[in-house]
Design a protein around this motif. Structure first.
Motif, PDB file in Angstrom:
ATOM      1  N   SER A  50      32.570  86.885  -9.337  1.00 26.14           N
ATOM      2  CA  SER A  50      32.708  88.290  -9.717  1.00 26.14           C
ATOM      3  C   SER A  50      31.820  89.192  -8.866  1.00 26.14           C
ATOM      4  CB  SER A  50      32.373  88.472 -11.195  1.00 26.14           C
ATOM      5  OG  SER A  50      31.043  88.064 -11.448  1.00 26.14           O
ATOM      6  N   LEU A  51      30.824  88.637  -8.177  1.00 25.37           N
ATOM      7  CA  LEU A  51      29.936  89.404  -7.300  1.00 25.37           C
ATOM      8  C   LEU A  51      30.377  89.338  -5.845  1.00 25.37           C
ATOM      9  CD1 LEU A  51      26.484  88.333  -8.773  1.00 25.37           C
ATOM     10  CD2 LEU A  51      27.733  90.468  -9.177  1.00 25.37           C
ATOM     11  N   MET A  52      31.555  88.788  -5.582  1.00 26.54           N
ATOM     12  CA  MET A  52      32.013  88.605  -4.212  1.00 26.54           C
ATOM     13  C   MET A  52      33.334  89.318  -3.972  1.00 26.54           C
ATOM     14  SD  MET A  52      30.965  84.687  -3.617  1.00 26.54           S
ATOM     15  CE  MET A  52      30.633  84.897  -1.890  1.00 26.54           C
ATOM     16  N   THR A  53      33.617  89.530  -2.715  1.00 27.98           N
ATOM     17  CA  THR A  53      34.888  90.100  -2.287  1.00 27.98           C
ATOM     18  C   THR A  53      35.319  89.358  -1.029  1.00 27.98           C
ATOM     19  OG1 THR A  53      36.027  92.160  -1.778  1.00 27.98           O
ATOM     20  CG2 THR A  53      33.853  91.901  -0.834  1.00 27.98           C
ATOM     21  N   ALA A 100      29.432  91.309  -2.382  1.00 27.63           N
ATOM     22  CA  ALA A 100      29.879  92.694  -2.490  1.00 27.63           C
ATOM     23  C   ALA A 100      28.837  93.490  -3.260  1.00 27.63           C
ATOM     24  CB  ALA A 100      31.218  92.771  -3.212  1.00 27.63           C
ATOM     25  N   PRO A 101      28.396  94.629  -2.854  1.00 23.03           N
ATOM     26  CA  PRO A 101      28.820  95.372  -1.681  1.00 23.03           C
ATOM     27  C   PRO A 101      28.226  94.817  -0.389  1.00 23.03           C
ATOM     28  CG  PRO A 101      27.128  96.590  -2.835  1.00 23.03           C
ATOM     29  CD  PRO A 101      27.449  95.372  -3.665  1.00 23.03           C
ATOM     30  N   LEU A 152      22.661  92.832  -3.005  1.00 23.23           N
ATOM     31  CA  LEU A 152      22.581  91.869  -4.115  1.00 23.23           C
ATOM     32  C   LEU A 152      21.207  91.221  -4.194  1.00 23.23           C
ATOM     33  CD1 LEU A 152      26.057  90.103  -4.170  1.00 23.23           C
ATOM     34  CD2 LEU A 152      25.146  91.777  -5.764  1.00 23.23           C
ATOM     35  N   ASP A 153      20.571  90.943  -3.057  1.00 20.96           N
ATOM     36  CA  ASP A 153      19.227  90.388  -3.054  1.00 20.96           C
ATOM     37  C   ASP A 153      18.235  91.370  -3.663  1.00 20.96           C
ATOM     38  OD1 ASP A 153      19.963  87.961  -1.979  1.00 20.96           O
ATOM     39  OD2 ASP A 153      19.484  88.542   0.088  1.00 20.96           O
ATOM     40  N   ALA A 210      16.070  90.973  -7.147  1.00 19.80           N
ATOM     41  CA  ALA A 210      14.610  91.041  -7.124  1.00 19.80           C
ATOM     42  C   ALA A 210      14.080  92.029  -8.156  1.00 19.80           C
ATOM     43  CB  ALA A 210      14.131  91.429  -5.733  1.00 19.80           C
ATOM     44  N   THR A 211      14.815  93.103  -8.423  1.00 22.09           N
ATOM     45  CA  THR A 211      14.342  94.115  -9.364  1.00 22.09           C
ATOM     46  C   THR A 211      14.851  93.891 -10.790  1.00 22.09           C
ATOM     47  OG1 THR A 211      16.216  95.570  -8.837  1.00 22.09           O
ATOM     48  CG2 THR A 211      14.198  95.866  -7.559  1.00 22.09           C
TER      49      THR A 211
END
Length: 80
Positions: A49-52, A65-66, A71-72, A76-77
């Motif tokens: 779901s975090l990829m395209t 994605a984006p 995403l890194d 981290a936050t």
């Protein structure tokens, strides 16, 4: 009395281990959205779901994605 577990070693043919936990650390989920794939650009495993998909070298590849950097930074936050 329990036997001592043999240490993990590669056999001479290079194809088998004497003792190694079977399976993958990346478990397949029952649903499509929970499964992971590695990003073609950064190599990290992410939820699908975090990829395209993007055309890379003329082929469609799964990428973050984006972007990998975004995403890194989000990971981290994010509170744990």
């Amino acid at each position: 009395m329990a036997k001592a577990e043999p240490k993990t070693t590669v056999l001479p043919d290079g194809l088998r281990y004497k003792s190694k936990v079977s399976g993958s650390p990346f478990m397949a989920a029952a649903s499509f959205g929970g499964a992971t794939m590695s990003c073609f650009l950064c190599g990290k495993h992410r939820a699908r779901s975090l990829m395209t998909t993007k055309k890379v070298l003329g082929k469609s590849q799964a990428v973050c994605a984006p972007s990998c950097k975004a995403l890194d930074e989000a990971a981290a936050t994010a509170p744990r």
